[in-house]
Motif scaffolding. Structure first.
Motif, PDB file in Angstrom:
ATOM      1  N   ARG A 132       0.847  -1.200   0.000  1.00  0.00           N
ATOM      2  CA  ARG A 132       0.000   0.000   0.000  1.00  0.00           C
ATOM      3  C   ARG A 132       0.882   1.249   0.000  1.00  0.00           C
ATOM      4  O   ARG A 132       2.039   1.210   0.415  1.00  0.00           O
ATOM      5  CB  ARG A 132      -0.896   0.020   1.237  1.00  0.00           C
ATOM      6  CG  ARG A 132      -0.132   0.215   2.537  1.00  0.00           C
ATOM      7  CD  ARG A 132      -1.024   0.087   3.761  1.00  0.00           C
ATOM      8  NE  ARG A 132      -0.330   0.408   4.984  1.00  0.00           N
ATOM      9  CZ  ARG A 132       0.431  -0.424   5.676  1.00  0.00           C
ATOM     10  NH1 ARG A 132       0.625  -1.646   5.222  1.00  0.00           N
ATOM     11  NH2 ARG A 132       1.023  -0.045   6.794  1.00  0.00           N
ATOM     12  N   SER A 133       0.291   2.318  -0.492  1.00  0.00           N
ATOM     13  CA  SER A 133       0.965   3.616  -0.402  1.00  0.00           C
ATOM     14  C   SER A 133       0.914   4.091   1.045  1.00  0.00           C
ATOM     15  O   SER A 133      -0.117   3.973   1.713  1.00  0.00           O
ATOM     16  CB  SER A 133       0.276   4.641  -1.297  1.00  0.00           C
ATOM     17  OG  SER A 133       0.521   4.363  -2.658  1.00  0.00           O
ATOM     18  N   ASP A 149      -2.715   8.642   3.084  1.00  0.00           N
ATOM     19  CA  ASP A 149      -4.122   8.447   3.441  1.00  0.00           C
ATOM     20  C   ASP A 149      -4.817   7.498   2.476  1.00  0.00           C
ATOM     21  O   ASP A 149      -5.653   6.685   2.887  1.00  0.00           O
ATOM     22  CB  ASP A 149      -4.850   9.802   3.462  1.00  0.00           C
ATOM     23  CG  ASP A 149      -4.350  10.697   4.581  1.00  0.00           C
ATOM     24  OD1 ASP A 149      -4.553  10.334   5.740  1.00  0.00           O
ATOM     25  OD2 ASP A 149      -3.745  11.741   4.291  1.00  0.00           O
ATOM     26  N   TYR A 150      -4.490   7.622   1.207  1.00  0.00           N
ATOM     27  CA  TYR A 150      -5.106   6.760   0.202  1.00  0.00           C
ATOM     28  C   TYR A 150      -4.807   5.291   0.478  1.00  0.00           C
ATOM     29  O   TYR A 150      -5.712   4.452   0.569  1.00  0.00           O
ATOM     30  CB  TYR A 150      -4.593   7.162  -1.180  1.00  0.00           C
ATOM     31  CG  TYR A 150      -4.959   6.201  -2.293  1.00  0.00           C
ATOM     32  CD1 TYR A 150      -6.245   6.151  -2.795  1.00  0.00           C
ATOM     33  CD2 TYR A 150      -4.002   5.338  -2.832  1.00  0.00           C
ATOM     34  CE1 TYR A 150      -6.588   5.264  -3.815  1.00  0.00           C
ATOM     35  CE2 TYR A 150      -4.318   4.461  -3.854  1.00  0.00           C
ATOM     36  CZ  TYR A 150      -5.616   4.427  -4.343  1.00  0.00           C
ATOM     37  OH  TYR A 150      -5.938   3.559  -5.344  1.00  0.00           O
ATOM     38  N   GLY A 151      -3.529   4.967   0.620  1.00  0.00           N
ATOM     39  CA  GLY A 151      -3.137   3.571   0.795  1.00  0.00           C
ATOM     40  C   GLY A 151      -3.476   3.005   2.158  1.00  0.00           C
ATOM     41  O   GLY A 151      -3.991   1.887   2.272  1.00  0.00           O
ATOM     42  N   ASN A 152      -3.196   3.768   3.216  1.00  0.00           N
ATOM     43  CA  ASN A 152      -3.407   3.246   4.566  1.00  0.00           C
ATOM     44  C   ASN A 152      -4.879   3.021   4.873  1.00  0.00           C
ATOM     45  O   ASN A 152      -5.259   1.982   5.417  1.00  0.00           O
ATOM     46  CB  ASN A 152      -2.794   4.198   5.594  1.00  0.00           C
ATOM     47  CG  ASN A 152      -1.280   4.245   5.504  1.00  0.00           C
ATOM     48  OD1 ASN A 152      -0.648   3.270   5.124  1.00  0.00           O
ATOM     49  ND2 ASN A 152      -0.693   5.382   5.829  1.00  0.00           N
ATOM     50  N   ILE A 196      -0.741 -10.685  -5.043  1.00  0.00           N
ATOM     51  CA  ILE A 196      -0.350  -9.446  -4.371  1.00  0.00           C
ATOM     52  C   ILE A 196      -1.406  -8.390  -4.636  1.00  0.00           C
ATOM     53  O   ILE A 196      -1.683  -8.059  -5.797  1.00  0.00           O
ATOM     54  CB  ILE A 196       1.026  -8.946  -4.853  1.00  0.00           C
ATOM     55  CG1 ILE A 196       2.095 -10.023  -4.649  1.00  0.00           C
ATOM     56  CG2 ILE A 196       1.414  -7.670  -4.115  1.00  0.00           C
ATOM     57  CD1 ILE A 196       3.454  -9.648  -5.202  1.00  0.00           C
ATOM     58  N   VAL A 197      -1.987  -7.869  -3.577  1.00  0.00           N
ATOM     59  CA  VAL A 197      -2.956  -6.782  -3.683  1.00  0.00           C
ATOM     60  C   VAL A 197      -2.182  -5.473  -3.546  1.00  0.00           C
ATOM     61  O   VAL A 197      -1.568  -5.215  -2.508  1.00  0.00           O
ATOM     62  CB  VAL A 197      -4.043  -6.887  -2.600  1.00  0.00           C
ATOM     63  CG1 VAL A 197      -5.029  -5.734  -2.710  1.00  0.00           C
ATOM     64  CG2 VAL A 197      -4.780  -8.230  -2.711  1.00  0.00           C
ATOM     65  N   ALA A 198      -2.199  -4.667  -4.601  1.00  0.00           N
ATOM     66  CA  ALA A 198      -1.428  -3.420  -4.623  1.00  0.00           C
ATOM     67  C   ALA A 198      -2.370  -2.229  -4.543  1.00  0.00           C
ATOM     68  O   ALA A 198      -2.975  -1.835  -5.537  1.00  0.00           O
ATOM     69  CB  ALA A 198      -0.579  -3.350  -5.889  1.00  0.00           C
ATOM     70  N   PHE A 199      -2.507  -1.683  -3.340  1.00  0.00           N
ATOM     71  CA  PHE A 199      -3.324  -0.483  -3.145  1.00  0.00           C
ATOM     72  C   PHE A 199      -2.370   0.707  -3.140  1.00  0.00           C
ATOM     73  O   PHE A 199      -2.065   1.299  -2.114  1.00  0.00           O
ATOM     74  CB  PHE A 199      -4.089  -0.576  -1.817  1.00  0.00           C
ATOM     75  CG  PHE A 199      -5.442   0.058  -1.865  1.00  0.00           C
ATOM     76  CD1 PHE A 199      -6.581  -0.699  -2.030  1.00  0.00           C
ATOM     77  CD2 PHE A 199      -5.570   1.440  -1.776  1.00  0.00           C
ATOM     78  CE1 PHE A 199      -7.827  -0.115  -2.079  1.00  0.00           C
ATOM     79  CE2 PHE A 199      -6.810   2.031  -1.831  1.00  0.00           C
ATOM     80  CZ  PHE A 199      -7.943   1.254  -1.983  1.00  0.00           C
TER      81      PHE A 199
END
Length: 857
Positions: free
Chosen positions: A223-224, A227-230, A277-280
């Motif tokens: 995740r990034s 705020d977007y990723g977390n 792999i989930v890539a947020f």
């Protein structure tokens, strides 16, 4: 000059400065350096906008001795330039429209935040206040009406959070086209925020359901670190746990992180066992990682992507080693804005009057420089500013982000419709209405209109639009170009079971495989087993334990085993319950056949003895001691042998009652006869004493009455037993686990033991009387035989009790039959075989003298 004089002059100087300052007209001045828009246009109504025209900025080291210099933005971002063009296109349409804000012109001020949170705050305040110094009357505050009616942007969630936090108390509407963080739906923190893109709450849930759909329960996550990723990954993790999905690892990354952090992420991926792999990740962050993934050849992993990068053509172009082939994820549904493509391609995207941005864009696009060539050796051509955009091949002309352009377009129109309603526009608008930010915000929340393309635009109570996503699959073609194929739809407005719908299209997976990859911590537990969690590991890691006997699991990955109903038992595979085999002592099995044969053999022997006795009925040995009792005893022995047959076969209501009653009555009849014979023996020899009249008191009539009385007592006991709580057929499920034992329940245990007890009492009396007759003459040995037969009888039935109690199922019935046959054979052999021996083989001893023990003269 003395210090006192110096201080005096200084004080007078301060007073002079203060008096002159009060004499000047008060001016409201903005603190700090002014922020100027990169693109602007005057109008009756001004819309603000914040885009990331640049993705980064030059590092600087502040000495804290002087005021820090403004950020120097670098890395021109064509994507946000396109977003700005979409905004300008919408404003131009509105200004040319006669149906919307007629008679009013819409202007704009568009700022560049360089992707920086700090700069976003600065330009937000500039949009709210303006940069002009304003003279105001004394005793008047510097506050003034909002400079812009609404703000379009920003592109990322973190910068939008900063903008919405700063502008929220002023209630100036902020409408984002690409900030998807679910945190922004909190109206207590961000009261003026709205967006035309769905919240990440729905995207995260959509990704979790997509992972569950393909059976991936063991996945990794990147995740990034913003705020977007977390926030997006937090919602995904929560939903994944509810769906039974486990994360082997979850790492965060931001594009400015050191290289050591990237190395650590690569090591974690290589050491993992999960293949999905989930890539947020934000596009900019993912592009940094993708370069390193390609360098380390991290191929073979199935990528599940968020909308930030899953349909981004730039990311696909960067994937030179096809690491992401077969990736699947969710994206904003395809959209089309008529005329927008032509607007971007046919018009100069940047007005030459904006020298700085125009120069940078033109030089980047056409690889030229606005400068005079110093020599012929300089091969870089000079920009003229009139180059044709038609043949340009760069990201600026890529229209793959049309759905996001549409979001910008809808955001501008949302503000226009709200202002149209506030100003009561018909043919003309009421320009005298004082526009208040809160009023504009309230009207934007209530708008509901349809665009020219047929899209409905409205906001829910959280300022979010309806959530709907396309399922995208990366499918490489022969020419190496990746095609974003729509393979399904996720629509939150539908019922839960219908929200995710995959189309009947062939999907491409990692390494161009057409088979769905497997990513589980353990293989699925087959039917017949159940899952047992491994200590200290996630719930997706488990051992498959075989179900216990009598339990089954008929589904894959069963959590528990289900116990079969009492009449059923688990099969060998433990995946189905089968009806238990009913077991009972039957005639067909070996044991039942042997016992039947022994019973019939005993009955036949008894009949033979009867025949012998009947033939030699007039001989002294038969007539001695009441031949009538002998025949009755033989008859009762036949019944004893035959009653054992009632114990063989499937129990029924009648057989259960008959077997115990027949056994009890026949044995009492048998022992009553023996008891009568024993008493006769005693009485006979006592009658030989002088003056004894015992014989007349125990004649044949008394013997019959004695036998009848003893037997009737047992009959009464059996009647009471049968009328109160008789034996009945019973299915015993506990005796043998995998079989049903069909047996006869006693009904009343008191009745059963009363029957046995009465038989035992008579046997003991018979034994005592026979024992008392032990000193009779040797030739008359019947008393001895009765004594010995009673010893055998008592021994058999004493050992019967523990054997009966400890024997399982049908073996307890066999024990009871064996006791009946053993005691019957004991009586037959001990009492009658010696007499038959004399009758058949020693006829010379079958005389009255010999029986009486008298010797021949």
């Amino acid at each position: 000059m003395s210090p006192l004089v110096i201080h005096g002059w200084a004080f007078l100087h301060l007073l002079l400065v203060a008096s002159l300052s009060h004499a000047e007209e008060p001016v409201c001045r903005q603190r700090g350096d002014p922020e100027n828009p990169l693109l602007s246009k005057n109008g009756d109504i001004i819309l603000g906008a914040i885009f990331s025209f640049h993705t980064s900025w030059k590092d600087r080291r502040d000495s804290y001795m002087n005021q820090p210099l403004p950020l120097q933005c670098i890395s021109l971002n064509f994507r946000d330039l396109q977003f700005a063009q979409a905004m300008l296109f919408a404003i131009e349409e509105i200004n040319n429209s006669t149906d919307l804000l007629s008679g009013l012109s819409v202007g704009y001020k568009i700022y560049d935040n360089c992707g920086s949170v700090a700069r976003s705050v600065g330009v937000t305040l500039a949009l709210a206040n303006g940069n002009e110094n304003v003279s105001v009357p004394s005793k008047t505050s510097c506050t003034k009406p909002a400079h812009v009616q609404a703000i379009i942007g920003t592109t990322s969630s973190s910068t939008t959070v900063a903008v919405s936090t700063v502008i929220g108390p002023f209630f100036i509407p902020v409408i984002s086209h690409f900030a998807t963080c679910a945190c922004l739906s909190d109206k207590t923190k961000y009261p003026s925020f709205l967006r035309t893109i769905p919240s990440d709450y729905y995207q995260s849930r959509a990704l979790a359901h997509l992972v569950k759909y393909f059976g991936w329960t063991w996945v990794g996550a990147i995740r990034s670190n913003n705020d977007y990723g977390n926030n997006g990954m937090a919602t995904f993790t929560e939903t994944a746990q509810q769906l039974g999905i486990c994360l082997e690892y979850s790492v965060s990354f931001f594009r400015t992180d050191p290289y050591v952090k990237i190395q650590k992420i690569i090591e974690i991926i290589k050491a993992s066992t999960s293949k999905v792999i989930v890539a947020f990740l934000a596009r900019a962050d993912f592009n940094v990682l993708l370069h390193e993934f390609s360098y380390h050849n991290l191929s073979g992993y199935q990528w599940v992507g968020s909308e930030s990068w899953i349909f981004d053509s730039q990311t696909a172009e960067m994937d030179m080693h096809h690491i992401l082939d077969g990736a699947i994820g969710v994206s904003i549904p395809k959209a089309h804005v008529t005329g927008l493509r032509e607007f971007i391609l046919n018009k100069k995207p940047i007005n030459p009057s904006n020298n700085e941005l125009f120069t940078e864009f033109w030089e980047t696009t056409f690889s030229c420089k606005f400068k005079e060539l110093k020599s012929s050796a300089d091969i870089q051509r000079e920009c003229t500013g009139h180059e044709d955009m038609t043949g340009v091949q760069n990201n600026f002309i890529d229209m793959s982000l049309m759905p996001i352009f549409n979001n910008v377009y809808k955001g501008v129109y949302a503000v226009a419709h709200a202002l149209h309603n506030i100003l009561s526009c018909n043919k003309t608008c009421n320009k005298n209405v004082q526009l208040d930010p809160f009023m504009v915000l309230q009207h934007i929340r209530k708008i509901h209109f349809t665009t020219k393309e047929g899209d409905e635009v409205y906001f829910n109570e959280n300022g979010d639009p309806a959530a709907k996503y396309d399922i995208i699959n990366w499918q490489p073609r022969e020419n190496g170009v990746v095609e974003f194929v729509i393979v399904g739809l996720y629509d939150i407005s539908l019922t839960t079971e219908k929200q995710l719908k995959l189309q009947n299209k062939s999907l491409i997976w990692a390494r161009n495989s057409k088979q769905v990859p497997v990513s589980v911590c353990n293989e699925k537990c087959p039917p017949g087993t159940h899952k047992v969690l491994q200590k200290g590991r996630p719930v997706c890691c488990y051992d498959c334990i075989r179900c216990a006997e009598g339990e089954i699991s008929n589904v894959t990955d069963s959590i528990t085993c289900v116990r079969c109903l009492p009449e059923f038992w688990s099969n060998e595979r433990r995946d189905a319950c089968i009806k238990k085999e009913a077991v009972f002592l039957s005639y067909e099995e070996i044991m039942g056949a042997l016992l039947t044969a022994a019973s019939l053999f005993g009955a036949c022997m008894t009949i033979i003895v009867i025949l012998i006795f009947f033939k030699y009925r007039k001989t002294p040995i038969v007539r001695a001691n009441n031949s009538e009792l002998s025949f009755l005893l033989l008859f009762s022995l036949i019944l004893c042998f035959l009653c054992s047959l009632t114990f063989i076969g499937q129990p029924s209501d009648w057989s259960c009652m008959l077997r115990h009653v027949a056994f009890g009555i026949t044995f009492v009849l048998c022992i009553s006869c023996l008891l009568g014979k024993t008493i006769v023996v005693l009485m006979a020899f006592r009658a030989t004493r002088p003056g004894s009249n015992v014989k007349k008191w125990f004649g044949q009539t008394q013997q019959r009455l004695c036998v009848t009385a003893f037997t009737l007592i047992q009959v009464n006991i059996c009647i009471i037993w049968l009328t109160t709580s008789p034996p009945f057929p019973f299915k015993n499920f506990k005796e043998i686990k995998d079989k049903i034992t069909l047996e006869c329940a006693l009904g009343s245990a008191v009745g059963f033991w009363a029957v046995l007890g009465y038989i035992g009492l008579l046997a003991i009396l018979c034994f005592i009387f026979a024992f008392l007759a032990r000193k009779l003459p040797d030739n008359f040995n019947e008393a001895k035989f009765i004594t010995f037969s009673m010893l055998i009888f008592c021994a058999v039935w004493i050992t019967f009790i523990p054997a009966y109690v400890s024997s399982p199922g049908k073996f307890s019935v066999a024990v009871e039959i064996f006791a009946i046959l053993a005691s019957s054979f004991g009586l037959l052999i001990c009492i009658f075989i010696p007499k038959c021996y004399i009758i058949l083989l020693k006829p010379e001893n079958n005389t009255k003298k010999h029986i009486m023990g008298k010797k021949a003269p």
